[in-house]
Design a protein around this motif. Structure first.
Motif, PDB file in Angstrom:
ATOM      1  N   ALA A  24       6.523  -1.481   8.754  1.00 21.72           N
ATOM      2  CA  ALA A  24       5.314  -1.013   9.246  1.00 21.72           C
ATOM      3  C   ALA A  24       5.870  -1.173  10.420  1.00 21.72           C
ATOM      4  O   ALA A  24       4.821   0.015  11.152  1.00 21.72           O
ATOM      5  N   LYS A  25       6.800  -1.461  11.410  1.00 25.35           N
ATOM      6  CA  LYS A  25       6.308  -0.776  12.706  1.00 25.35           C
ATOM      7  C   LYS A  25       6.392   0.624  12.428  1.00 25.35           C
ATOM      8  O   LYS A  25       5.948   1.539  13.132  1.00 25.35           O
ATOM      9  N   TYR A  46      -5.476  -6.764   1.874  1.00 22.70           N
ATOM     10  CA  TYR A  46      -5.871  -6.191   3.247  1.00 22.70           C
ATOM     11  C   TYR A  46      -5.300  -6.622   4.190  1.00 22.70           C
ATOM     12  O   TYR A  46      -4.983  -5.822   5.492  1.00 22.70           O
ATOM     13  N   SER A  47      -5.825  -7.948   4.622  1.00 20.23           N
ATOM     14  CA  SER A  47      -6.038  -8.956   5.543  1.00 20.23           C
ATOM     15  C   SER A  47      -4.295  -9.052   6.046  1.00 20.23           C
ATOM     16  O   SER A  47      -3.414  -9.032   7.373  1.00 20.23           O
ATOM     17  N   ALA A  48      -3.472  -9.407   4.564  1.00 24.75           N
ATOM     18  CA  ALA A  48      -1.958  -9.600   4.935  1.00 24.75           C
ATOM     19  C   ALA A  48      -1.527  -8.229   5.314  1.00 24.75           C
ATOM     20  O   ALA A  48      -1.162  -8.535   6.303  1.00 24.75           O
ATOM     21  N   LEU A  49      -1.947  -7.084   5.173  1.00 21.28           N
ATOM     22  CA  LEU A  49      -1.436  -5.805   5.723  1.00 21.28           C
ATOM     23  C   LEU A  49      -1.227  -6.043   6.764  1.00 21.28           C
ATOM     24  O   LEU A  49      -0.632  -5.229   7.953  1.00 21.28           O
ATOM     25  N   HIS A  57      -3.768   1.088   3.897  1.00 22.10           N
ATOM     26  CA  HIS A  57      -3.767   0.876   2.736  1.00 22.10           C
ATOM     27  C   HIS A  57      -3.501   1.762   1.526  1.00 22.10           C
ATOM     28  O   HIS A  57      -2.903   1.204   0.483  1.00 22.10           O
ATOM     29  N   ALA A  58      -4.198   3.212   1.262  1.00 18.44           N
ATOM     30  CA  ALA A  58      -3.859   4.236  -0.115  1.00 18.44           C
ATOM     31  C   ALA A  58      -2.392   4.168   0.044  1.00 18.44           C
ATOM     32  O   ALA A  58      -1.651   4.408  -1.271  1.00 18.44           O
ATOM     33  N   GLU A  59      -1.498   4.252   1.136  1.00 22.83           N
ATOM     34  CA  GLU A  59      -0.707   4.564   0.792  1.00 22.83           C
ATOM     35  C   GLU A  59       0.473   3.412  -0.040  1.00 22.83           C
ATOM     36  O   GLU A  59       1.513   3.077  -0.336  1.00 22.83           O
ATOM     37  N   TYR A  60       0.283   2.182   0.703  1.00 25.83           N
ATOM     38  CA  TYR A  60       0.549   1.285   0.027  1.00 25.83           C
ATOM     39  C   TYR A  60       0.467   0.752  -1.065  1.00 25.83           C
ATOM     40  O   TYR A  60       0.927   0.684  -1.997  1.00 25.83           O
ATOM     41  N   GLU A  61      -0.078   1.094  -1.395  1.00 24.01           N
ATOM     42  CA  GLU A  61      -0.643   1.229  -3.196  1.00 24.01           C
ATOM     43  C   GLU A  61      -0.705   1.822  -3.359  1.00 24.01           C
ATOM     44  O   GLU A  61       0.627   1.822  -4.404  1.00 24.01           O
TER      45      GLU A  61
END
Length: 113
Positions: A24-25, A46-49, A57-61
């Motif tokens: 994440a960093k 979203y809030s956990a991310l 969020h798009a990259e995570y998804e």
């Protein structure tokens, strides 16, 4: 021997938690998503991310979708159940979801007995 395995498992879990924070960093949201998906976890909210940092969020998804497709291979679902890994429902909505669930259940039943 069991004590050694327990300690190693604990260190692995601790390492994974630290790994997520480090990713994440670095802004590696795609890798975080992939790791969650390939482990069969449900996607993070979203809030956990956002708790991890300024999330993309798009990259995570995108990463999550690739990982969950690898995890949801029905040909390996029996082994996942047999190993004692709980199924969270991550494969629902995918084409082979029913077959995955049935094979996982067959393995889980043997694991539970």
């Amino acid at each position: 021997m069991k004590a050694i395995i327990t300690v190693l498992a604990g260190l692995l879990l601790f390492g994974c938690a630290n790994g997520i924070e480090e990713l994440a960093k670095q802004g590696s949201w795609n890798k975080i998503g992939y790791q969650d998906g390939v482990r069969g976890q449900l996607p993070r909210t979203y809030s956990a991310l956002q708790e991890l940092g300024p999330a993309n969020h798009a990259e995570y998804e995108r990463g999550y979708q690739i990982g969950v497709i690898e995890f949801c291979d029905a040909d390996f679902a029996y082994q996942i159940g047999l190993s004692g890994q709980y199924y969270t429902g991550a494969c629902e909505g995918l084409p082979d979801a029913q077959r995955f669930r049935m094979e996982w259940q067959r393995g889980w039943s043997e694991y539970s007995n």
